[in-house]
Design an enzyme around this catalytic site. Structure first.
Site, short mmCIF file in Angstrom:
data_model
loop_
_atom_site.label_atom_id
_atom_site.label_comp_id
_atom_site.label_asym_id
_atom_site.label_seq_id
_atom_site.Cartn_x
_atom_site.Cartn_y
_atom_site.Cartn_z
N SER A 140 -5.47 -12.04 -7.37
CA SER A 140 -4.88 -11.11 -6.37
C SER A 140 -3.49 -11.17 -6.27
CB SER A 140 -5.66 -11.79 -4.99
OG SER A 140 -4.97 -11.16 -3.81
N TYR A 153 -6.18 -19.03 0.14
CA TYR A 153 -6.37 -17.96 -0.71
C TYR A 153 -5.53 -17.94 -1.58
CZ TYR A 153 -8.10 -13.31 -2.35
OH TYR A 153 -8.45 -12.12 -3.01
N1 NAP Z 1 -11.36 -6.03 -2.89
C1 NAP Z 1 -10.14 -6.23 -3.11
O1 NAP Z 1 -9.33 -5.39 -2.65
C2 NAP Z 1 -9.57 -7.60 -3.70
C3 NAP Z 1 -8.22 -7.58 -4.00
C4 NAP Z 1 -7.65 -8.75 -4.66
C5 NAP Z 1 -8.49 -9.47 -5.44
N2 NAP Z 1 -9.96 -9.56 -5.22
C6 NAP Z 1 -10.67 -10.41 -5.62
O2 NAP Z 1 -11.65 -9.85 -6.53
C7 NAP Z 1 -13.06 -10.77 -6.50
C8 NAP Z 1 -14.15 -10.00 -5.66
O3 NAP Z 1 -14.00 -9.89 -4.36
P1 NAP Z 1 -14.59 -8.69 -3.71
O4 NAP Z 1 -13.73 -7.88 -2.72
O5 NAP Z 1 -15.47 -7.73 -4.49
O6 NAP Z 1 -15.31 -9.76 -2.41
P2 NAP Z 1 -16.92 -9.61 -2.02
O7 NAP Z 1 -17.32 -8.20 -1.75
O8 NAP Z 1 -16.92 -10.55 -0.72
O9 NAP Z 1 -18.02 -10.05 -3.09
C9 NAP Z 1 -17.84 -11.58 -3.40
C10 NAP Z 1 -19.01 -11.79 -4.22
O10 NAP Z 1 -18.84 -13.10 -4.60
C11 NAP Z 1 -20.13 -13.66 -4.43
N3 NAP Z 1 -19.68 -15.13 -4.17
C12 NAP Z 1 -19.12 -15.78 -3.12
N4 NAP Z 1 -19.00 -17.19 -3.28
C13 NAP Z 1 -19.91 -17.34 -4.30
C14 NAP Z 1 -20.00 -18.61 -5.18
N5 NAP Z 1 -19.67 -19.95 -4.47
N6 NAP Z 1 -20.75 -18.59 -6.14
C15 NAP Z 1 -21.23 -17.47 -6.85
N7 NAP Z 1 -20.85 -16.27 -6.15
C16 NAP Z 1 -20.20 -16.34 -5.25
C17 NAP Z 1 -20.71 -13.03 -3.37
O11 NAP Z 1 -22.19 -13.05 -3.31
P3 NAP Z 1 -22.89 -14.02 -2.11
O12 NAP Z 1 -22.24 -13.64 -0.92
O13 NAP Z 1 -24.45 -13.66 -2.08
O14 NAP Z 1 -22.46 -15.39 -2.72
C18 NAP Z 1 -20.34 -11.71 -3.83
O15 NAP Z 1 -21.17 -11.12 -5.05
C19 NAP Z 1 -12.56 -11.97 -5.54
O16 NAP Z 1 -12.13 -12.88 -6.38
C20 NAP Z 1 -11.27 -11.35 -4.81
O17 NAP Z 1 -10.58 -12.56 -4.60
C21 NAP Z 1 -10.32 -8.46 -4.41
#
Ligand code: NAP
Length: 246
Positions: A140, A153
Site C-alpha cells: 500500500s 499497517y
Molecule cells: N482497497 C484499497 O484501496 C487498498 C489500498 C491499498 C492496499 N490495499 C491492500 O489490498 C489487499 C486487499 O484489501 P481489500 O481492500 O480488498 O480488503 P478487504 O475487502 O477487507 O478484503 C480482505 C480479504 O482478506 C481476507 N483475510 C483477512 N484476514 C485474513 C487472514 N488472516 N487469512 C486469510 N485471509 C484473510 C478477508 O476474508 P475474511 O474476512 O473472510 O477473512 C478478505 O477476503 C490488502 O492487503 C490491503 O492492504 C487495499
C-alpha cells in the site's frame, strides 16, 4: 493458461478482482479467506459461472503456519502444483501509536507481513522444484507515506518491500520472480468502508483526482504473472496510485 493461482484473501474486495482476472485468463484458482464463508462461496460461484474456471476454496488463516501448511497440501492434492501466489490478504486496525493496543499491532503484522512470509515459504519448494514461479505481494501507498492512526499497517506494508527484494534475490536463478505492487486508493474493498471525509481528503490529494479502478490493478498483477514481457522484472516495488506518491 492452466496455471494454478493462489490469491490469499480473495473472498471479496481486491483479492476477488484479482482471482476473477486470473480465471478469465484460464487459470485454476484458489480462493483463500479466513472468516466469512458466504463471501468465499459467492465468489467461487461467480468465477465458475463467468469463466468456467476450476476453483478450490480454502479457509485458512495466513498468519498461522499450520493452517498455511494444510492449505498448500490441499491445493497439491487437488491441482498437483502451484504456479502463482498473490499475497493479498490484509487487514487494518487503526489507532494512534500511543494508544495502540499490542493486539492491534500483532494482528496487523501477523496477517499482512507474517502471512506473506508463511505462504511464500510453503509454496517456494514447489516452485523451486519446477523452476518456475510468480509471486506478487500486495502492499500500500500507506507503507510509503504513512498516515495518521495506521503505523502498524504502514510498518507491515513497508515490511513487504524488503521482504520482496530479499526473496527475489534468493530465487532469481530458479526462474521465479517476486514483485510488490503498492496500491493507492482503489475503488474496492477496505477503501469503500473508510469514513467519507477521509475518502474525500484522499481524493483531493491524488493528482488524478479519482480512485484506482480494480481493472487497473488486476491488469498489472496479471501482466507480472503471465506475460513473457514481464519475465525479467523481479524484486521491484511498482506503484499504482494515480500520482499520490511519486
Ligand atoms: N482497497 C484499497 O484501496 C487498498 C489500498 C491499498 C492496499 N490495499 C491492500 O489490498 C489487499 C486487499 O484489501 P481489500 O481492500 O480488498 O480488503 P478487504 O475487502 O477487507 O478484503 C480482505 C480479504 O482478506 C481476507 N483475510 C483477512 N484476514 C485474513 C487472514 N488472516 N487469512 C486469510 N485471509 C484473510 C478477508 O476474508 P475474511 O474476512 O473472510 O477473512 C478478505 O477476503 C490488502 O492487503 C490491503 O492492504 C487495499
Amino acid at each position: 493458461m492452466k496455471k494454478v493461482c493462489i490469491v490469499t484473501g480473495s473472498s471479496r474486495g481486491i483479492g476477488k478482482g484479482i482471482a476473477m482476472a486470473f480465471a478469465k485468463e484460464g487459470a485454476r484458482i484458489v480462493i483463500n479467506y479466513c472468516s466469512h464463508d458466504a463471501d468465499a462461496r459467492e465468489t467461487a460461484d461467480e468465477i465458475t459461472k463467468q469463466h468456467h474456471a476450476e476453483v478450490e476454496i480454502v479457509k485458512a488463516d495466513v498468519s498461522k503456519e499450520e493452517e498455511v501448511i494444510e492449505m498448500i497440501k490441499n491445493i497439491k492434492d487437488r491441482f498437483g502444483t502451484v504456479d502463482i501466489l498473490i499475497n493479498n490478504a490484509g487487514i487494518h486496525k487503526d489507532s494512534m501509536v500511543w494508544k495502540m493496543n499490542s493486539s492491534f499491532w500483532n494482528e496487523v503484522m501477523s496477517t499482512n507481513l507474517t502471512g506473506a512470509f508463511l505462504c511464500t515459504k510453503h509454496v517456494l519448494p514447489i516452485m523451486r522444484e519446477k523452476l518456475w514461479g510468480r509471486i506478487v505481494n500486495i502492499s500500500s501507498v500507506v507503507g510509503q507515506i504513512g498516515t495518521f492512526g495506521t503505523c502498524n499497517y504502514a510498518a507491515s506494508k513497508s515490511g513487504l518491500f524488503g521482504f520482496t527484494k530479499g526473496v527475489a534475490k534468493e530465487v532469481a536463478d530458479k526462474n521465479i520472480t517476486v514483485n510488490c505492487v503498492a496500491l493507492g486508493y482503489i475503488d474496492a474493498g477496505m477503501n469503500l468502508r473508510l469514513p467519507e471525509e477521509i475518502r474525500q481528503k484522499a481524493l483531493q490529494d491524488i493528482p488524478m483526482k479519482r480512485f484506482g479502478k480494480i481493472g487497473e490493478v488486476t491488469d498489472l498483477v496479471v501482466f507480472l504473472c503471465t506475460s513473457e514481457a514481464s519475465s525479467y522484472i523481479t524484486g521491484q516495488v511498482i506503484h499504482i496510485n494515480g500520482g499520490y506518491y511519486m
